[in-house]
Design an enzyme around this catalytic site. Structure first.
Site, PDB file in Angstrom:
ATOM      1  N   ARG A 112      -3.678   4.112  -1.427  1.00  0.00           N
ATOM      2  CA  ARG A 112      -4.137   3.066  -2.323  1.00  0.00           C
ATOM      3  C   ARG A 112      -3.275   1.671  -1.977  1.00  0.00           C
ATOM      4  NH1 ARG A 112      -1.810   6.526  -7.354  1.00  0.00           N
ATOM      5  NH2 ARG A 112      -2.304   7.753  -5.961  1.00  0.00           N
ATOM      6  N   HIS A 159       0.911  -1.320  -0.067  1.00  0.00           N
ATOM      7  CA  HIS A 159      -0.010   0.024  -0.117  1.00  0.00           C
ATOM      8  C   HIS A 159       0.639   1.301   0.146  1.00  0.00           C
ATOM      9  CE1 HIS A 159       0.447   1.361   4.187  1.00  0.00           C
ATOM     10  NE2 HIS A 159       0.546   0.126   4.598  1.00  0.00           N
ATOM     11  N   CYS A 160       0.265   2.234  -0.344  1.00  0.00           N
ATOM     12  CA  CYS A 160       0.953   3.539  -0.415  1.00  0.00           C
ATOM     13  C   CYS A 160       0.135   4.458   0.372  1.00  0.00           C
ATOM     14  CB  CYS A 160       0.981   4.069  -2.040  1.00  0.00           C
ATOM     15  SG  CYS A 160       1.613   5.807  -2.279  1.00  0.00           S
ATOM     16  N   MET A 161       0.167   5.750   0.072  1.00  0.00           N
ATOM     17  CA  MET A 161      -0.567   6.842   1.208  1.00  0.00           C
ATOM     18  C   MET A 161      -1.883   6.461   1.076  1.00  0.00           C
ATOM     19  SD  MET A 161       0.917   8.885   3.366  1.00  0.00           S
ATOM     20  CE  MET A 161       0.471  10.379   4.431  1.00  0.00           C
TER      21      MET A 161
END
EC number: 2.7.1.211
Length: 619
Positions: free
Chosen positions: A29, A25-27
């Site tokens: 998504r 996961h990103c910030m």
């Protein structure tokens, strides 16, 4: 699981578990690596309640969730039965002041150990009360069996400490426990005449101690890293545990054991000198007055090792545990004072709830929920806790068990010391009542008065007032402004994550666009969140798909929870190298809670420099 049904739908629409090779996961998504993207039902995923958008490109198949994505991801990987990507989950190693690092280690180590310590301390208090009242004889089998819980917890304290601190010190918890168990065994603990390799060993009592095992586990962690580096991998599984134990035991017996005991004796000597010179009442008074500040700073457990050392050496703690109880009750009293003073029903409910929580020994809800916001309760506790602590110090109140709070009061009568119990009760009552009176006199905090004044306005006046309020955001970096619609990332260009703009940077410094609290710093350093006092949530996303760089070329100097001022340096980024690696360096600034406001208006100019206004949030 909070997001179980949501994740089940994502798994189904993305082609099932078998189609998922990896997910990180990103910030905002989830980033999937799929075996076959054609199996994913993208349009149905976009329509799924809770999904903001879906972006599929040559980097990854991305399902945009929002800023709570880390919680969704944690449950998702558990359901999938796969491990998180190490690149996304790597912790940032920060250089710490050695003293602060040691204090953090002690505090973090003691936190999980407090549970059995409290249980044994409370049990000791009630057994003392039952013995005094004649309900249970101290010589009865029932008393002896129950008391064995207390004695076992403290005798085997090194084992509990070893388990608690091993992972933090890069050591195997099981080898650390084995070492601790060896130290407290009957063949080593308090045995005279021991020697190893012909070297005479001092007679040491390892039971009830905590410093020697912490030093030993630290050494074990360093040795573990060294052996993994130099021992061939095919031998490590069998050879490393043996080498670790054979090396750590004699080093502990020869070096860390004596050093740990000397440190403990030194602490006891320092407070003994303080007591004989000035009187321990000074320390008791100060700790009872200032404990809420220590809790707020994350150092609430620093007193536990000191109290343990006192109980081990002297049989009682003359300072910290009594002061902690007095302080907790002063916090409860301060909240009672505000409960009696408040007129608003919601305020009464808040103050009443946190007052009862503090009465039971849990002060964090009051400190984080009320004290930080209103500040004046700190003064009330300093007055009440200080006076209660002063009385306890002058009366030489002793805490015979590792326990605090109202439930632990019976333990103050241990050894038939009834006057000690009476003095402690008086100290607690003085702290509670004085803090309540001080809080009541200090009155309702100014923030609440202002809130009541706003509530007194009619709806038309409030609407007019709202239209006049705005929060300006300065530029995060010097450069050329790019409309959000032109950003080469669909999650941002569609406005799905909120309104904002992009800046093609001409400088390497990223600064805070507003004053507020750092709400998030992603481990890969490419994204930073800031929340203002007005509740505006700002997301600074540095570059597009730069999460793949895993923090390389980013030098972020702030951490989650830090307070920052507008214009303060947040990060230094080597944009030239980022571009060389083929990544778009555009810095994106969006207001993630855009829907909470009337509008978010970008500035109408082509370039921005430091301190230039670039966005305006209309409240």
């Amino acid at each position: 699981m909070k997001y179980q049904s949501f994740n089940e739908e994502i798994i189904r629409l993305i082609g099932g578990k078998d189609n998922i090779q990896a997910v990180v996961h990103c910030m905002t998504r989830l980033r999937f690596t799929l075996k076959d993207r054609s199996k994913a039902k993208t349009e149905e995923l976009k329509a799924l309640d809770g999904v903001i958008d879906v972006v599929s490109n040559n980097v990854a198949y991305q399902v945009i969730i929002g800023t709570h994505v880390s919680e969704v991801h944690a449950e998702l990987i558990s359901m999938l039965g796969i491990a998180p990507n190490s690149n996304e989950e790597t912790e940032v190693n920060e250089k710490k002041n050695p003293l602060k690092a040691a204090m953090d280690l002690l505090s973090e180590t003691m936190t999980p150990v407090i549970e059995p310590i409290i249980a044994s301390g409370l049990l000791a208090g009630f057994l003392s009360l039952f013995s005094i009242t004649g309900l249970i004889s101290a010589d009865s089998p029932t008393y002896q069996l129950l008391d064995s819980i207390r004695s076992a917890v403290f005798f085997f304290l090194p084992i509990l400490i070893a388990m608690s601190c091993a992972k933090r010190l890069k050591a195997s918890p099981y080898l650390a426990v084995a070492l601790a168990a060896t130290l407290v065994s009957s063949s080593i603990n308090d045995v005279a005449g021991l020697s190893i390799f012909g070297i005479q060993l001092p007679q040491m009592v390892y039971a009830n101690s905590f410093i020697p095992i912490i030093l030993a586990v630290w050494f074990m962690g360093q040795l573990t890293v060294l052996l993994k580096k130099y021992v061939p991998k095919f031998l490590q599984y069998f050879l490393n545990p043996l080498l670790i134990m054979v090396i750590c035991l004699p080093v502990t017996l020869l070096i860390f054991g004596p050093i740990g005991i000397w440190i403990g004796d030194g602490i006891g000597w320092f407070f003994e000198v303080l007591h004989n010179t000035f009187g321990s009442w000074i320390v008791v008074m100060l700790y009872a007055a200032l404990q809420p500040f220590l809790i707020m700073l994350g150092a609430g457990n620093f007193m536990m090792p000191l109290a343990l050392n006192f109980v081990n050496k002297m049989g009682y703690d003359p300072i910290f545990l009594a002061a902690a109880t007095i302080s907790d009750l002063a916090v409860s009293g301060a909240m009672l004072g505000y409960f009696l003073r408040a007129k608003d029903s919601k305020q009464k409910q808040l103050f009443g709830t946190v007052s009862f929580s503090a009465l039971m020994g849990v002060t964090e809800p009051a400190i984080y929920g009320v004290f930080i916001k209103y500040r004046r309760p700190f003064v009330a506790v300093m007055i009440g806790g200080g006076i209660g602590g002063l009385f306890a110090g002058l009366m030489n109140v002793k805490t015979y068990s590792i326990v605090w709070g109202l439930m632990g009061l019976p333990s103050y009568a241990d050894n038939q010391d009834f006057s000690n119990l009476v003095f402690m009760i008086i100290s607690v009552v003085v702290g509670f009542v004085t803090a309540a009176i001080a809080a009541y006199i200090l009155g309702i905090p100014q923030e609440e008065k202002e809130g009541q004044k706003k509530e007194s306005l009619n709806e038309n006046d409030q609407a007019k007032l709202a239209t006049l309020k705005k929060v300006p955001l300065a530029s995060v970096v010097e450069g050329k402004i790019v409309p959000l619609s032109e950003i080469k990332d669909q999650a941002f260009s569609t406005g799905a994550l909120g309104k904002g703009l992009g800046i093609i940077p001409s400088d390497n410094r990223i600064v805070a666009p507003v004053s507020g609290e750092v709400s998030a710093v992603f481990p890969t350093k490419h994204a930073i969140g800031i929340k203002t006092e007005q509740g505006v949530e700002v997301l600074i996303h540095i570059g597009i798909d730069t999460v793949e760089l895993d923090g390389k070329y980013f030098d972020t100097i702030v951490s989650q929870g830090d307070s920052v001022k507008q214009g303060q340096l947040l990060s230094t980024v080597d944009f030239a190298e980022i571009q060389t690696k083929g990544y778009d360096p555009t810095v994106i600034v969006v207001i993630t809670n855009t829907m909470d406001y009337l509008d978010v208006v970008p500035v109408a100019r082509e370039n921005v420099v430091a301190d230039d206004e670039c966005l305006t949030v209309i409240l």
